[in-house]
Scaffold this active site. Structure first.
Site, short mmCIF file in Angstrom:
data_model
loop_
_atom_site.label_atom_id
_atom_site.label_comp_id
_atom_site.label_asym_id
_atom_site.label_seq_id
_atom_site.Cartn_x
_atom_site.Cartn_y
_atom_site.Cartn_z
N ARG A 165 52.12 48.16 38.12
CA ARG A 165 50.88 48.81 38.56
C ARG A 165 51.00 50.34 38.42
O ARG A 165 50.60 51.10 39.29
CB ARG A 165 50.57 48.48 40.02
N SER A 237 43.81 43.46 45.19
CA SER A 237 44.96 43.82 46.03
C SER A 237 44.79 45.26 46.51
O SER A 237 44.63 46.17 45.70
CB SER A 237 46.25 43.75 45.24
N GLU A 333 47.37 50.47 46.57
CA GLU A 333 47.22 50.24 45.14
C GLU A 333 45.91 50.85 44.64
O GLU A 333 45.81 51.25 43.49
CB GLU A 333 47.24 48.73 44.88
N1 EPU Z 1 51.28 35.31 50.27
C1 EPU Z 1 51.15 34.95 51.61
N2 EPU Z 1 49.95 35.15 52.22
C2 EPU Z 1 48.88 35.69 51.59
C3 EPU Z 1 49.02 36.06 50.24
C4 EPU Z 1 50.23 35.87 49.61
O1 EPU Z 1 52.08 34.46 52.22
O2 EPU Z 1 47.84 35.82 52.24
C5 EPU Z 1 52.57 35.09 49.59
C6 EPU Z 1 52.81 33.67 49.17
O3 EPU Z 1 54.17 33.41 49.37
C7 EPU Z 1 52.53 33.67 47.69
C8 EPU Z 1 52.97 35.05 47.31
O4 EPU Z 1 52.63 35.86 48.44
O5 EPU Z 1 53.27 32.70 47.03
C9 EPU Z 1 52.29 35.60 46.08
O6 EPU Z 1 50.89 35.52 46.24
P1 EPU Z 1 49.90 35.60 45.00
O7 EPU Z 1 50.36 34.70 43.91
O8 EPU Z 1 48.52 35.45 45.50
O9 EPU Z 1 50.15 37.03 44.43
P2 EPU Z 1 50.26 38.45 45.14
O10 EPU Z 1 51.64 38.93 45.03
O11 EPU Z 1 49.64 38.42 46.47
C10 EPU Z 1 49.83 39.67 42.85
C11 EPU Z 1 48.94 40.73 42.31
C12 EPU Z 1 47.52 40.20 42.08
C13 EPU Z 1 47.62 39.06 41.09
C14 EPU Z 1 48.56 37.98 41.63
C15 EPU Z 1 48.79 36.87 40.67
C16 EPU Z 1 49.82 42.83 43.19
C17 EPU Z 1 49.62 43.96 44.13
N3 EPU Z 1 48.91 41.87 43.23
O12 EPU Z 1 49.33 39.32 44.13
O13 EPU Z 1 46.75 41.24 41.51
O14 EPU Z 1 46.34 38.50 40.83
O15 EPU Z 1 49.85 38.58 41.95
O16 EPU Z 1 49.62 37.32 39.63
O17 EPU Z 1 50.79 42.83 42.44
C18 EPU Z 1 45.21 43.02 41.95
O18 EPU Z 1 46.06 43.79 41.51
O19 EPU Z 1 44.10 43.43 42.37
C19 EPU Z 1 45.51 41.59 42.04
C20 EPU Z 1 44.66 40.72 42.58
#
Ligand code: EPU
Length: 337
Positions: A165, A237, A333
């Site tokens: 990012r 995010s 972010e």
């Molecule tokens: N999780 C929780 N609770 C929540 C959300 C997430 O426990 O409410 C934990 C879970 O363990 C889950 C893990 O976080 O397995 C990862 O969650 P998720 O796959 O939804 O991904 P993220 O890390 O929350 C990142 C990106 C997203 C992107 C997704 C999928 C960042 C800041 N965000 O989110 O990007 O869509 O991975 O690759 O890196 C964005 O940048 O606007 C965005 C949506």
């Protein structure tokens, strides 16, 4: 010719749906219009801000200057071989329409980045990423106009200094260059990236694995978890996933044995901020006009008439809780203006 609008409402131009105004607003449809306009703007004392799709910005207040929205269109093949195609696209294209176009033509590389809101021209700034792919994996060049000199520049992938990012356009060159075009190298015999999270699982319901089905699966996952900005204001995010050392992780594991993490190089790990926020009890909480989304804790939402200040206040409260509970600093972010 461009038209300069005065006291222009930005509610429809930021996905958070914050009801602020800019003193002046102008849409430029070509590089010439952009340089012509900047030449005039530079004779004033008012600041200039470049706005893309408004999907990663939080307006804390009215903007007392000029907002320029570059709207250069066009997607052109600049080189094609048996296995690859190089495509140059205008900054004003809609990102997801570009992804759909690539998938439709059988060009692989951006399908995992389906349904990310925003303009194409802003994709390099924060190196958008999802489901195991970052846009830096397919960008070959970024063309810009330097605002102070109106000189044109071409940045190679390496010169963009991409990170998680992150890029040179968010750091040293923040606010100094306007992105006019981005060039991508896409694969005509694509290798699919399916390792992230539940993508493989989501593909289970399709007969075979194709670019089109990956796009459908990504869209289904995103629609199930992320609020549609047309219905509930948000900017995806709100925070970055924090990076901590292995030692720090070990300490946390003593208390939270179920903490998820992704190993990185240099003895570091990335921890999902969504997990930290959920664990701290903020998920689904609402305070007046603002709240933490009930399905994805990393997303802050505007339930109606929130001000940027209200969102920021909520964000700061969350940051404080996470420091107290986990001794981890969450970095925002989104860009706060
Ligand atoms: N999780 C929780 N609770 C929540 C959300 C997430 O426990 O409410 C934990 C879970 O363990 C889950 C893990 O976080 O397995 C990862 O969650 P998720 O796959 O939804 O991904 P993220 O890390 O929350 C990142 C990106 C997203 C992107 C997704 C999928 C960042 C800041 N965000 O989110 O990007 O869509 O991975 O690759 O890196 C964005 O940048 O606007 C965005 C949506």
């Amino acid at each position: 010719m461009y038209e300069i609008k005065e006291n222009f409402a930005l509610k429809k131009y930021n996905t958070f749906g914050i009801d602020v105004k800019t003193r002046f607003f102008v849409v430029c449809k070509s590089e010439k219009e952009i340089t012509d306009f900047i030449t005039i703007q530079q004779n004033t004392t008012l600041p200039l801000m470049i706005l893309g799709g408004g999907s990663n910005v939080l307006f804390a207040d009215d903007f007392k200057g000029y907002i320029l929205k570059p709207d250069i269109k066009g997607v052109d093949i600049v080189k094609e071989t048996e296995s690859e195609v190089t495509v140059r696209a205008g900054a004003g294209e809609d990102w997801d329409e570009f992804v759909a176009y690539c998938v439709e033509h059988g060009w692989g590389g951006v399908e995992n980045l389906s349904l990310i809101p925003g303009n194409l021209g802003t994709c390099p700034i924060q190196n958008i990423g999802a489901y195991g792919v970052e846009v830096k994996d397919v960008i070959t060049e970024v063309e810009t106009i330097e605002i102070d000199t109106q000189k044109k520049y071409v940045f190679t992938n390496y010169q963009c200094k991409f990170g998680y990012r992150d890029s040179i356009f968010k750091r040293k060159l923040k606010g100094k260059h306007l992105i006019s075009h981005v060039t991508f190298r896409l694969n005509k015999q694509p290798e699919f990236k399916l390792e992230y999270g539940n993508l493989k699982e989501a593909l289970g319901s399709f007969e075979d694995i194709t670019l089109k089905n990956i796009r459908k699966a990504v869209i289904a996952i995103r629609e199930a978890k992320l609020p549609d900005p047309d219905e509930i204001g948000n900017a995806g995010s709100f925070f970055k996933n924090p990076v901590v050392t292995q030692e720090k992780l070990k300490k946390l594991q003593q208390k939270y044995s179920d903490i998820p993490f992704y190993p990185l190089t240099d003895n570091k790990v990335k921890i999902p901020a969504g997990w930290l926020i959920e664990k701290s009890g903020w998920k689904g909480k609402r305070k007046g006009n603002v709240g933490v989304h009930h399905k994805q804790a990393l997303v802050l939402v505007n339930y109606g008439d929130a001000t940027g200040e209200e969102i920021l206040h909520l964000a700061k409260n969350i940051q404080q809780t996470i420091i107290i509970q986990f001794d981890i600093e969450l970095e925002m972010e989104v860009n706060v203006v």
